[in-house]
Enzyme design. Sequence first.
Site, PDB file in Angstrom:
ATOM      1  N   ASP A 109       0.860  -1.180   0.000  1.00 52.85           N
ATOM      2  CA  ASP A 109       0.000   0.000   0.000  1.00 52.85           C
ATOM      3  C   ASP A 109       0.902   1.238   0.000  1.00 52.85           C
ATOM      4  OD1 ASP A 109       0.925   0.302   2.578  1.00 52.85           O
ATOM      5  OD2 ASP A 109      -0.984  -0.103   3.556  1.00 52.85           O
ATOM      6  N   SER A 110       0.299   2.401  -0.085  1.00 50.18           N
ATOM      7  CA  SER A 110       1.100   3.624  -0.245  1.00 50.18           C
ATOM      8  C   SER A 110       1.429   4.278   1.081  1.00 50.18           C
ATOM      9  CB  SER A 110       0.319   4.622  -1.098  1.00 50.18           C
ATOM     10  OG  SER A 110      -0.812   5.084  -0.369  1.00 50.18           O
ATOM     11  N   GLY A 111       0.835   3.782   2.160  1.00 52.59           N
ATOM     12  CA  GLY A 111       1.005   4.432   3.459  1.00 52.59           C
ATOM     13  C   GLY A 111      -0.066   5.472   3.717  1.00 52.59           C
ATOM     14  N   GLY A 112      -0.752   5.901   2.669  1.00 53.26           N
ATOM     15  CA  GLY A 112      -1.745   6.966   2.809  1.00 53.26           C
ATOM     16  C   GLY A 112      -2.830   6.639   3.817  1.00 53.26           C
ATOM     17  N   PHE A 113      -3.454   5.483   3.637  1.00 47.91           N
ATOM     18  CA  PHE A 113      -4.555   5.098   4.511  1.00 47.91           C
ATOM     19  C   PHE A 113      -4.109   4.983   5.959  1.00 47.91           C
ATOM     20  CE2 PHE A 113      -7.156   1.863   6.638  1.00 47.91           C
ATOM     21  CZ  PHE A 113      -8.416   2.401   6.482  1.00 47.91           C
ATOM     22  N   ASP A 159      -2.547   8.316  -1.750  1.00 51.22           N
ATOM     23  CA  ASP A 159      -3.850   8.982  -1.771  1.00 51.22           C
ATOM     24  C   ASP A 159      -4.270   9.408  -0.380  1.00 51.22           C
ATOM     25  OD1 ASP A 159      -4.285   6.490  -0.662  1.00 51.22           O
ATOM     26  OD2 ASP A 159      -6.239   6.208  -1.606  1.00 51.22           O
ATOM     27  N   GLN A 169     -11.217   7.321  -5.541  1.00 48.07           N
ATOM     28  CA  GLN A 169     -11.810   7.848  -4.307  1.00 48.07           C
ATOM     29  C   GLN A 169     -13.160   8.476  -4.636  1.00 48.07           C
ATOM     30  OE1 GLN A 169     -11.101   7.338  -1.287  1.00 48.07           O
ATOM     31  NE2 GLN A 169      -8.949   6.668  -1.230  1.00 48.07           N
ATOM     32  N   GLY A 221     -11.429   4.081  -0.063  1.00 45.96           N
ATOM     33  CA  GLY A 221     -12.450   4.857   0.620  1.00 45.96           C
ATOM     34  C   GLY A 221     -13.678   4.065   1.000  1.00 45.96           C
ATOM     35  N   ASP A 250      -7.676  -7.487   0.109  1.00 46.28           N
ATOM     36  CA  ASP A 250      -6.780  -7.735   1.238  1.00 46.28           C
ATOM     37  C   ASP A 250      -7.541  -7.385   2.491  1.00 46.28           C
ATOM     38  OD1 ASP A 250      -6.452  -4.668   0.990  1.00 46.28           O
ATOM     39  OD2 ASP A 250      -5.427  -5.150   2.862  1.00 46.28           O
ATOM     40  N   HIS A 280      -5.230 -21.816   9.524  1.00 49.72           N
ATOM     41  CA  HIS A 280      -6.554 -22.326   9.173  1.00 49.72           C
ATOM     42  C   HIS A 280      -7.398 -21.260   8.480  1.00 49.72           C
ATOM     43  CE1 HIS A 280     -10.546 -24.120   9.472  1.00 49.72           C
ATOM     44  NE2 HIS A 280     -10.921 -22.893   9.803  1.00 49.72           N
TER      45      HIS A 280
END
Lengths: 388, 388
Positions: B96-100, B150, B193, B220, B270, B339
Amino acid sequence: MTEPTQKMTWIPEATCGQARAGHLHTRHGVVQTPTFMPVGTVGTVKGMTMDAVRSTGAGIVLGNTYHLMLRPNADRVQKLGGLHKMMDWPGPILTDSGGFQVMSLGALRKLDEDGVTFRSHIDGSKHRLTPESSTDIQYKLDATITMAFDECPALPATPDVLRKSMEMSMRWAARSREAFVARDGYGQFGIVQGGTEKELREASVKALTDIGFEGYAIGGLAVGEGQELMFSTLDFTTPLLPQDKARYLMGVGTPDDLLGAVMRGVDMFDCVMPSRAGRTARAYTERGTINLRNARFAEDTRPITPHDDSPMAGKYTRAYFHHLFRANEILGPMLLTWHNLAYYQRLMRTIRQAIIAGNLTEVAQKLRQDWAQGDWTEDEWPMPQLAL
Amino acid sequence: MTEPTQKMTWIPEATCGQARAGHLHTRHGVVQTPTFMPVGTVGTVKGMTMDAVRSTGAGIVLGNTYHLMLRPNADRVQKLGGLHKMMDWPGPILTDSGGFQVMSLGALRKLDEDGVTFRSHIDGSKHRLTPESSTDIQYKLDATITMAFDECPALPATPDVLRKSMEMSMRWAARSREAFVARDGYGQFGIVQGGTEKELREASVKALTDIGFEGYAIGGLAVGEGQELMFSTLDFTTPLLPQDKARYLMGVGTPDDLLGAVMRGVDMFDCVMPSRAGRTARAYTERGTINLRNARFAEDTRPITPHDDSPMAGKYTRAYFHHLFRANEILGPMLLTWHNLAYYQRLMRTIRQAIIAGNLTEVAQKLRQDWAQGDWTEDEWPMPQLAL
């Protein structure tokens, strides 16, 4: 005790000085000795799948009666088909008698001639262990090797304390043997007590061999006496033991302890050291131990050791281990326990091969030199340059 | 951005309604879609070896830029040969970009047109992420799929807040694309978004497709809006996306979320849910979830599910899981994460096969019925009697 049709037997293969190589034949498989038994306290070798334990070459594991009788409890383990089925380990399992661990509870336990009353470290509930109940619990756990119930006094202790304790342990051994249900390929080991006193060890061995067990453990060591005193006690104790039975030194030890004890005629060991160290970032190697939390490993692109022949070998750098431990990731303890148990098994194979080859003295000297030398320098073993 | 000779491509194989089956071709292997990506936050899927992850059938895993830039840091990962080598996963990795995650820091971060300044949750140290630095970090991590940087506003939000945020994200997407170093078989995904506003989602898709990416993520969502609103947003968003590119719904979700989103045209997912649940004794099954700490499992001799086709299947009873979690043993989270990830992969295979077979509607109905029905009764599935 009834007689089984097929006894548990230990078959010698080679000797080198006092050291012995052999095979222990059991209901659940053959164990090459000398052997190190990983500790599976409460029905799991902490942080390891049993597939991972198998992959290290381990042939037998240990379970703790004290922990298992409290949780999940012996009747429940029996309902789950015994420890082997419960924990995915069809191979041999040795269970201790609970005696040693109950003694460690200190003020929480009360001793009498019949047995020990104690309180659970989990919830304070009251429990009792006697030679009979300990043997019954180990039956329910389906232990391949049952240990006699004994008392283990802390060292140092006066000769008088040691004698009284040993004599009671011998009475308990007879009661344990009486309670043992013999089954094909299952066995029970008696435990030699007597501290560091030669005369007491002699009396203890005589009492146990008069009863007759499938194997003999040396108890009451590795309780703070130091390696020198442990070795000197082994020096006069192992020669007293029957040549045709397996010998097990309980709760030992460091790689150097194992080597020295094998050279004094011991065949079997158990110890939490390699697994506990694995949870605290300490790695065993052919060059002694290193602590992977140390900043000098942050960008060390080498594996922990160049000699690993386990299935996890070559997959991870020291830097990755360092990262996992710094980030408190479960995978750190998982992988390092695996590494350490693989090292212990590799060491036992090396020692065993040297006994068979008849060059244990030379191999032992080399092992000790390497341990003393410390971690590989970058000159000896350069770091690989990794690129994207 | 320079042009690679071999682009990352998504090749369709079959459709069933809006649902798509296909193959994502990357530098590090081919991924069958729809696919679920286990989350490997900080260079490890918590409690799992990558061999165990592989054994579930996972084809691609996720790494978190925010966590990895703090520890061990991007330069160090690059020195260790990138994430693939560091963590023993030669297959595809999406970061991921780190944004979230930076947005989730709340008061610890400060946003401006150029990027975000924030304080580390580990030691309070100050860091900055911009479209350029996020893209550069993902390059150093050697991400197979780089995500555009983002901003993701929390829902509910006013249309005005959503518009301003989306428009900045689109300017950031253009800067992320500019900073991306194209390499054979590597790709970058833009992130749509616009919250739950159709008009904004349309504008966002137009902006991203004008730039041109190897795939498109829907961001989003799964931020508290509920399944109904998530599905209705997908209903008008996925039809806007190019037919010939992979679509990734970020941070989703439950088995029922995955099914519904695949049926609305999503290819990749994910979520931390299956691994987090695995650490808290919650097991996913074809009959919904069960909590293995519950007393009713203490002597349940059945495996978690009769349908498991993973390598760990059939080895452990529910009672053993119960014991491991009650005893706080590491093996509990290890095995249950395994599992749960195996269940998620099995579910994705079932859905994929149904798309190819053209009977997804029927299969979906059956899946939902089974989930709603709850755990197997003993009449339906008797407990095996285990004996010593």
